[in-house]
Scaffold this active site. Sequence first.
Site, short mmCIF file in Angstrom:
data_model
loop_
_atom_site.label_atom_id
_atom_site.label_comp_id
_atom_site.label_asym_id
_atom_site.label_seq_id
_atom_site.Cartn_x
_atom_site.Cartn_y
_atom_site.Cartn_z
N LEU A 177 0.87 -1.27 -0.11
CA LEU A 177 0.06 -0.10 -0.05
C LEU A 177 0.63 1.22 0.02
CD1 LEU A 177 -2.76 -0.91 2.58
CD2 LEU A 177 -2.93 -1.04 0.06
N CYS A 178 0.42 2.17 -0.97
CA CYS A 178 1.25 3.55 -0.84
C CYS A 178 1.06 4.27 0.32
CB CYS A 178 0.58 4.24 -1.85
SG CYS A 178 1.19 6.05 -2.19
#
Length: 247
Positions: free
Chosen positions: A139-140
Amino acid sequence: MECRLIIDQPADGAWNMALDEALLESAGRAGQGGCLRFYFWKEPTVSLGYFQRCADRQTHAASRGCPLVRRSTGGGAIVHDLELTYSFTTGIQTHVRSGLADYYDAFHGTLIQELAERGISARLCPAPPLRRQAEEPFLCFQRRAEGDVLIGDSKIAGSAQRRRHGALLQHGSVLLQRSVAAPELAGIAELSSVFLDPRELAECWAKRVAAKLGLTLRSDSSTGREKEAAERICRSQYAQPGWTNRR
């Protein structure tokens, strides 16, 4: 310098990415000024970074049932749900003289100012320790890059850029609330106990960005030509499994 301001209705992932691409084409034709667009998502959607492996989405159980799209920009996967997403397109021959990184500073710095007006203390992320790509989280918002926007140690906003044919696309996300499709990520609401209206935030933030970059905003919508281009790009790229599964 005039800049179009578009605040769009919710749409699916492929259309949102395709319209950003169509606006990038328009910016390449029109030159400076460009377009500032805020937009939303019809349903919780995962966007993969350009270089991410599609198979890696299986490592994130909470978002496996979400529709999937691949961005044209790098970085980690984003679960687009309770957030505000923006894009900015402009000609590269820019009024920000010291480089394209100044656009990151302009958007993230003015976001911090706008949040401060609402009693929310946020800051820019300093340069994090270097990590190998294989070590980066899926996840960013669990990754860190210099200039990301943090509340405490939690990332609540980040952006990415793409250049093409004399034009720049910068787009990014502001995490407003926790999503059931990404329960490990706290948003502004959980971190500050302040619940923000996304459209009102977009309008106020846009004014700060315009003042920072010397732009005159003009409320607008995408043109027929841009919509036709977005439909073409959507069919040929973002809605195609071959694009989404290319890695």
